[in-house]
Design a protein around this motif. Sequence first.
Motif, PDB file in Angstrom:
ATOM      1  N   HIS A  12      -4.498 -11.304   2.477  1.00 26.83           N
ATOM      2  CA  HIS A  12      -5.355 -10.163   2.103  1.00 26.83           C
ATOM      3  C   HIS A  12      -4.599  -8.849   2.298  1.00 26.83           C
ATOM      4  O   HIS A  12      -4.642  -7.953   1.444  1.00 26.83           O
ATOM      5  CB  HIS A  12      -6.619 -10.123   2.973  1.00 26.83           C
ATOM      6  N   GLU A  13      -3.925  -8.747   3.439  1.00 28.92           N
ATOM      7  CA  GLU A  13      -3.193  -7.507   3.741  1.00 28.92           C
ATOM      8  C   GLU A  13      -2.053  -7.296   2.742  1.00 28.92           C
ATOM      9  O   GLU A  13      -1.813  -6.182   2.287  1.00 28.92           O
ATOM     10  CB  GLU A  13      -2.626  -7.558   5.165  1.00 28.92           C
ATOM     11  N   LEU A  14      -1.363  -8.397   2.417  1.00 31.21           N
ATOM     12  CA  LEU A  14      -0.258  -8.299   1.455  1.00 31.21           C
ATOM     13  C   LEU A  14      -0.783  -7.882   0.079  1.00 31.21           C
ATOM     14  O   LEU A  14      -0.183  -7.048  -0.604  1.00 31.21           O
ATOM     15  CB  LEU A  14       0.485  -9.643   1.389  1.00 31.21           C
ATOM     16  N   ASP A  55       0.659   1.007   7.032  1.00 32.15           N
ATOM     17  CA  ASP A  55      -0.281   0.238   7.877  1.00 32.15           C
ATOM     18  C   ASP A  55      -0.458  -1.171   7.319  1.00 32.15           C
ATOM     19  O   ASP A  55      -0.482  -2.150   8.066  1.00 32.15           O
ATOM     20  CB  ASP A  55      -1.663   0.909   7.927  1.00 32.15           C
ATOM     21  N   GLU A  56      -0.602  -1.293   6.003  1.00 36.69           N
ATOM     22  CA  GLU A  56      -0.822  -2.625   5.409  1.00 36.69           C
ATOM     23  C   GLU A  56       0.409  -3.526   5.612  1.00 36.69           C
ATOM     24  O   GLU A  56       0.267  -4.734   5.810  1.00 36.69           O
ATOM     25  CB  GLU A  56      -1.173  -2.528   3.920  1.00 36.69           C
ATOM     26  N   GLN A  57       1.588  -2.917   5.585  1.00 36.10           N
ATOM     27  CA  GLN A  57       2.799  -3.694   5.888  1.00 36.10           C
ATOM     28  C   GLN A  57       2.722  -4.237   7.314  1.00 36.10           C
ATOM     29  O   GLN A  57       2.994  -5.408   7.571  1.00 36.10           O
ATOM     30  CB  GLN A  57       4.048  -2.799   5.762  1.00 36.10           C
ATOM     31  N   ARG A  58       2.327  -3.367   8.233  1.00 34.36           N
ATOM     32  CA  ARG A  58       2.235  -3.767   9.650  1.00 34.36           C
ATOM     33  C   ARG A  58       1.150  -4.828   9.831  1.00 34.36           C
ATOM     34  O   ARG A  58       1.334  -5.794  10.562  1.00 34.36           O
ATOM     35  CB  ARG A  58       1.944  -2.512  10.488  1.00 34.36           C
ATOM     36  N   HIS A  59       0.013  -4.649   9.150  1.00 29.63           N
ATOM     37  CA  HIS A  59      -1.073  -5.642   9.270  1.00 29.63           C
ATOM     38  C   HIS A  59      -0.629  -7.012   8.749  1.00 29.63           C
ATOM     39  O   HIS A  59      -0.961  -8.048   9.320  1.00 29.63           O
ATOM     40  CB  HIS A  59      -2.319  -5.189   8.491  1.00 29.63           C
ATOM     41  N   THR A  60       0.097  -7.014   7.636  1.00 29.48           N
ATOM     42  CA  THR A  60       0.599  -8.293   7.095  1.00 29.48           C
ATOM     43  C   THR A  60       1.465  -8.979   8.135  1.00 29.48           C
ATOM     44  O   THR A  60       1.308 -10.178   8.415  1.00 29.48           O
ATOM     45  CB  THR A  60       1.436  -8.047   5.816  1.00 29.48           C
ATOM     46  N   VAL A  74      -7.323  -3.604  16.485  1.00 31.54           N
ATOM     47  CA  VAL A  74      -6.320  -2.632  16.019  1.00 31.54           C
ATOM     48  C   VAL A  74      -6.509  -2.386  14.520  1.00 31.54           C
ATOM     49  O   VAL A  74      -6.527  -1.242  14.046  1.00 31.54           O
ATOM     50  CB  VAL A  74      -4.888  -3.152  16.298  1.00 31.54           C
ATOM     51  N   ILE A  75      -6.695  -3.470  13.776  1.00 36.57           N
ATOM     52  CA  ILE A  75      -6.860  -3.322  12.324  1.00 36.57           C
ATOM     53  C   ILE A  75      -8.169  -2.588  12.027  1.00 36.57           C
ATOM     54  O   ILE A  75      -8.231  -1.744  11.121  1.00 36.57           O
ATOM     55  CB  ILE A  75      -6.783  -4.698  11.630  1.00 36.57           C
ATOM     56  N   HIS A  76      -9.196  -2.862  12.791  1.00 36.93           N
ATOM     57  CA  HIS A  76     -10.476  -2.149  12.612  1.00 36.93           C
ATOM     58  C   HIS A  76     -10.274  -0.636  12.734  1.00 36.93           C
ATOM     59  O   HIS A  76     -10.754   0.127  11.896  1.00 36.93           O
ATOM     60  CB  HIS A  76     -11.490  -2.641  13.657  1.00 36.93           C
ATOM     61  N   ASP A 129      -7.510   1.118  12.319  1.00 38.28           N
ATOM     62  CA  ASP A 129      -6.745   1.616  11.162  1.00 38.28           C
ATOM     63  C   ASP A 129      -7.644   1.685   9.928  1.00 38.28           C
ATOM     64  O   ASP A 129      -7.551   2.610   9.111  1.00 38.28           O
ATOM     65  CB  ASP A 129      -5.560   0.696  10.850  1.00 38.28           C
ATOM     66  N   GLU A 130      -8.510   0.689   9.785  1.00 37.96           N
ATOM     67  CA  GLU A 130      -9.354   0.612   8.597  1.00 37.96           C
ATOM     68  C   GLU A 130     -10.329   1.800   8.522  1.00 37.96           C
ATOM     69  O   GLU A 130     -10.667   2.252   7.425  1.00 37.96           O
ATOM     70  CB  GLU A 130     -10.125  -0.723   8.604  1.00 37.96           C
ATOM     71  N   ILE A 131     -10.744   2.295   9.669  1.00 37.95           N
ATOM     72  CA  ILE A 131     -11.601   3.494   9.656  1.00 37.95           C
ATOM     73  C   ILE A 131     -10.868   4.624   8.929  1.00 37.95           C
ATOM     74  O   ILE A 131     -11.453   5.329   8.094  1.00 37.95           O
ATOM     75  CB  ILE A 131     -11.986   3.905  11.098  1.00 37.95           C
TER      76      ILE A 131
END
Length: 264
Positions: A80-82, A112-117, A190-192, A194-196
């Motif tokens: 999903h992140e990718l 951020d999406e790179q880091r989340h992946t 952590v992702i939550h 960032d998602e805000i």
Amino acid sequence: MELREFAETVLLQPDLDLKISVGDGDWTDESPGVALRVPEPMRSASLQFALPRAAPAMPKFGGLHEPERRAIAHHIMANHELQALEAMAWTLLAFPDAPQEFRIGMADIMRDEQRHTRMHAERAAKLGVEFGSLPVNCYIWKKVQEFQSVLDYVAGLPLVFEGANLDHTLEFAQAFSDVGDERSAALMRVIHRDEIEHVRFGWAWMNRLAEENEQIWDVWMKHLHWPLRPLKAKGEQFQREARLAAGMSEEFVDQLENFRSEDE
Ligand SMILES: [Fe+2]
Ligand SMILES: [Fe+2]
């Protein structure tokens, strides 16, 4: 790094490590180039999009005491992140005339999406499933192909997918915590957070790009492409505070919270 080069590297070369590490955050946007709608992202052989329903379904929370089930959940979320990263790169290439401030803001979110992946891929591997060892779906990517404008993007990606993720991230944090996996729970929190900020970006740009005197809810409706709709923008447990923290108006949050399937 020049934004077009960044987007092209994410989308048009297949190596995962490069996709999720390229970009120094020192952005320039001097040659956004001509509009380009890339039909498929280049991916390594192991991460090619599978046929519909070939990828494993998201494990039920009740089975998450098994490490392998948690690994599968992280594997799905890494994809999903990718896809979010690739969708944003697609948007940079498709809308070179978008305001430069929007493009640079999105490139920051892509970091951020790179880091989340990477976080999900590493956690899946730690729990026994290498990223790319299971089939992956292309749901988010396919939806993005329908966007015809920056407002379509804003309505669909930050305000539906990332908006719903405000709920899903905390639902998963709780579910992981319930089975004693505090590392996975912490990752979700952590992702939550960032998602805000990602939802804030979408909300702010929807307001900036709306016509004067237009109701934001109406702008959102106008730019949603079925099956994206308000019900897809929330999970099981509605995180009201997170949406207010993202800058959404009380009025909009009320309307979303109270929205039911019979309203469609
Ligand atoms: Fe993300
Ligand atoms: Fe995000």
